[in-house]
Design a protein around this motif. Structure first.
Motif, PDB file in Angstrom:
ATOM      1  N   LEU A  23      -2.518  -7.140   2.012  1.00  0.00           N
ATOM      2  CA  LEU A  23      -3.003  -7.796   3.237  1.00  0.00           C
ATOM      3  C   LEU A  23      -4.484  -7.545   3.495  1.00  0.00           C
ATOM      4  N   ASN A  24      -5.105  -6.722   2.601  1.00  0.00           N
ATOM      5  CA  ASN A  24      -6.513  -6.369   2.757  1.00  0.00           C
ATOM      6  C   ASN A  24      -6.773  -5.744   4.130  1.00  0.00           C
ATOM      7  N   ARG A  25      -5.917  -4.767   4.458  1.00  0.00           N
ATOM      8  CA  ARG A  25      -6.022  -4.093   5.756  1.00  0.00           C
ATOM      9  C   ARG A  25      -6.072  -2.590   5.567  1.00  0.00           C
ATOM     10  N   ASP A  26      -6.499  -1.900   6.617  1.00  0.00           N
ATOM     11  CA  ASP A  26      -6.469  -0.441   6.625  1.00  0.00           C
ATOM     12  C   ASP A  26      -4.995  -0.012   6.578  1.00  0.00           C
ATOM     13  N   PRO A  27      -4.602   0.883   5.646  1.00  0.00           N
ATOM     14  CA  PRO A  27      -3.199   1.298   5.533  1.00  0.00           C
ATOM     15  C   PRO A  27      -2.614   1.827   6.840  1.00  0.00           C
ATOM     16  N   ARG A  28      -3.445   2.481   7.635  1.00  0.00           N
ATOM     17  CA  ARG A  28      -2.949   3.048   8.895  1.00  0.00           C
ATOM     18  C   ARG A  28      -2.447   1.974   9.847  1.00  0.00           C
TER      19      ARG A  28
ATOM     20  N   LYS B 141       4.342 -12.578  11.935  1.00  0.00           N
ATOM     21  CA  LYS B 141       5.485 -11.926  11.274  1.00  0.00           C
ATOM     22  C   LYS B 141       5.896 -12.694  10.027  1.00  0.00           C
ATOM     23  N   GLU B 142       5.865 -14.026  10.126  1.00  0.00           N
ATOM     24  CA  GLU B 142       6.228 -14.868   8.984  1.00  0.00           C
ATOM     25  C   GLU B 142       5.252 -14.642   7.825  1.00  0.00           C
ATOM     26  N   LYS B 143       3.960 -14.524   8.159  1.00  0.00           N
ATOM     27  CA  LYS B 143       2.934 -14.288   7.129  1.00  0.00           C
ATOM     28  C   LYS B 143       3.134 -12.929   6.464  1.00  0.00           C
ATOM     29  N   LEU B 144       3.453 -11.929   7.271  1.00  0.00           N
ATOM     30  CA  LEU B 144       3.689 -10.579   6.743  1.00  0.00           C
ATOM     31  C   LEU B 144       4.890 -10.579   5.798  1.00  0.00           C
ATOM     32  N   GLU B 145       5.954 -11.264   6.196  1.00  0.00           N
ATOM     33  CA  GLU B 145       7.172 -11.314   5.375  1.00  0.00           C
ATOM     34  C   GLU B 145       6.928 -12.011   4.042  1.00  0.00           C
TER      35      GLU B 145
ATOM     36  N   GLY C  27       4.223  -1.875  11.633  1.00  0.00           N
ATOM     37  CA  GLY C  27       4.889  -3.055  11.073  1.00  0.00           C
ATOM     38  C   GLY C  27       5.872  -2.712   9.975  1.00  0.00           C
ATOM     39  N   PHE C  28       5.497  -1.760   9.106  1.00  0.00           N
ATOM     40  CA  PHE C  28       6.392  -1.388   8.002  1.00  0.00           C
ATOM     41  C   PHE C  28       7.683  -0.779   8.520  1.00  0.00           C
ATOM     42  N   PHE C  29       7.581   0.161   9.447  1.00  0.00           N
ATOM     43  CA  PHE C  29       8.796   0.828   9.939  1.00  0.00           C
ATOM     44  C   PHE C  29       9.653  -0.110  10.789  1.00  0.00           C
ATOM     45  N   GLU C  30       9.009  -1.051  11.473  1.00  0.00           N
ATOM     46  CA  GLU C  30       9.781  -2.055  12.214  1.00  0.00           C
ATOM     47  C   GLU C  30      10.539  -2.940  11.233  1.00  0.00           C
ATOM     48  N   LYS C  31       9.870  -3.276  10.126  1.00  0.00           N
ATOM     49  CA  LYS C  31      10.513  -4.086   9.085  1.00  0.00           C
ATOM     50  C   LYS C  31      11.705  -3.338   8.490  1.00  0.00           C
ATOM     51  N   MET C  32      11.552  -2.047   8.217  1.00  0.00           N
ATOM     52  CA  MET C  32      12.651  -1.256   7.662  1.00  0.00           C
ATOM     53  C   MET C  32      13.817  -1.165   8.642  1.00  0.00           C
TER      54      MET C  32
END
Length: 359
Positions: free
Chosen positions: A221-226, A45-49, A231-236
């Motif tokens: 993040l060099n990941r598949d958007p799906r 989570k820290e890396k994503l942020e 993670g995005f909606f949890e962040k929002m």
């Protein structure tokens, strides 16, 4: 000689030599594993942020630098100061990224990281040649084909507003998390603004920015958007004010761009319409009667506006003959004056006037 040193630093939760006879071994292993998984999730989570902060900071720098190009002297000072602050923050963020990378590199291996599946799907052997980059025409065809198949699904997503419903909808329709959907939503926003449906445009714009955030996050993040949807909606859902403000700023900027594009589209359509109307008005000599009328001497112009042939005869008689002939030829070429009196059914006064001009 094979280097076995990398195997020394492995974190194992089920090492029986490490337990006391009076301790429930199974519970101890379970607690250790849960603690390690929780720690790994926190680090993830820290890396994503920090990646999101990096992306947001880079966007703000680009926006500020773009504004600086057209700013006046007073605004330039403030923008330069803002860019300097953002670049300092960018340096701090990059240091943090390097720190996380180092921490990951030195972290002890465990049962969750020591190995990963080599294949999670069947792969057919294909040519090793790199895929050619698509041309603009190919991209356009691909987008058109995608939209034709999924237009109703895209528009349904565009009409949503609630984050939870949007998340569930994208989870059930993962094929919509792509550039083609974002492109169609952008075009739809412009068309809605052209049709003066601004409230609906802003609703669709909100969904477009959600999708754009997902695509940008996946790219960073060099990941598949799906895979970024949960993670995005949890962040929002749990985001702080600064993150939400950044999202609203991006939404506001997107809406401004849509309005400018819509206005440009309206202006272009009006210009095309006016040109078509002008072509319809052109007289036999290829001149526009409105343009000719506006450039006539005032007294001559008033004659045509009042449709007074007698007054026209009087004015032309008072003018220099060459000048009068020049103006009347322009009137004939534009259709303001019809040269063939019989064909046009001109009155005797009109005919006399024409005869006088050709004496």
């Amino acid at each position: 000689m094979v280097d076995y040193s990398k195997w020394k630093n492995i974190e194992v939760s089920d090492d029986e030599d490490d337990t006391h006879p009076n301790v429930d071994t199974a519970s101890l292993f379970k607690w250790r594993h849960e603690a390690r998984v929780e720690r790994m999730e926190k680090e993830k989570k820290e890396k994503l942020e920090i990646e999101e902060r990096k992306m947001k900071n880079r966007k703000e720098i680009l926006v500020a630098e773009e504004k600086l190009k057209n700013a006046d002297e007073k605004e330039r000072q403030g923008l330069k100061k803002k860019i300097e602050t953002l670049k300092k923050e960018e340096k701090e963020i990059m240091n943090k990224v390097a720190e996380i990378s180092k921490k990951e590199r030195l972290a002890a291996w465990n049962v969750d990281t020591i190995s990963k599946p080599g294949f999670d799907k069947a792969i057919i052997n294909r040519s090793s040649e790199k895929k050619k980059e698509e041309t603009e025409e190919e991209k356009a065809k691909k987008t058109l084909s995608f939209v034709e198949r999924h237009k109703s699904e895209i528009e349904k997503f565009g009409m949503l507003r609630d984050y939870h419903i949007s998340r569930d909808y994208l989870r059930d329709n993962p094929h919509l998390v792509c550039d083609e959907t974002a492109s169609y939503l952008t075009l739809w926003c412009v068309n809605l603004e052209v049709e003066e449906k601004s409230a609906l445009m802003e609703r669709v714009a909100h969904q477009q920015v959600i999708l754009q955030y997902l695509l940008e996050l996946a790219k960073q993040l060099n990941r598949d958007p799906r895979s970024c949807v949960p993670g995005f909606f949890e962040k929002m859902r749990t985001a702080d004010k600064q993150y939400l403000d950044a999202f609203e700023d991006e939404l506001s900027s997107f809406i401004d761009r849509v309005k400018k594009r819509a206005q440009a589209k309206i202006d272009a359509a009006m210009k095309e319409y006016e040109e078509e109307e002008r072509k319809k008005r052109l007289g036999p000599g290829g001149l526009d009667p409105l343009e000719v009328l506006e450039t006539l001497p005032l007294e001559l112009k008033e004659c045509f506006e009042s449709k007074s042939v007698a007054r026209l005869h009087e004015v032309l008689g008072s003018m220099d003959k060459v000048e009068a002939q020049r103006h009347m030829q322009r009137c004939i070429d534009s259709g303001l004056w019809v040269a063939d009196a019989k064909a046009a059914g001109l009155t005797p006064a009109d005919k006399l006037l024409e005869e006088e001009l050709h004496q």
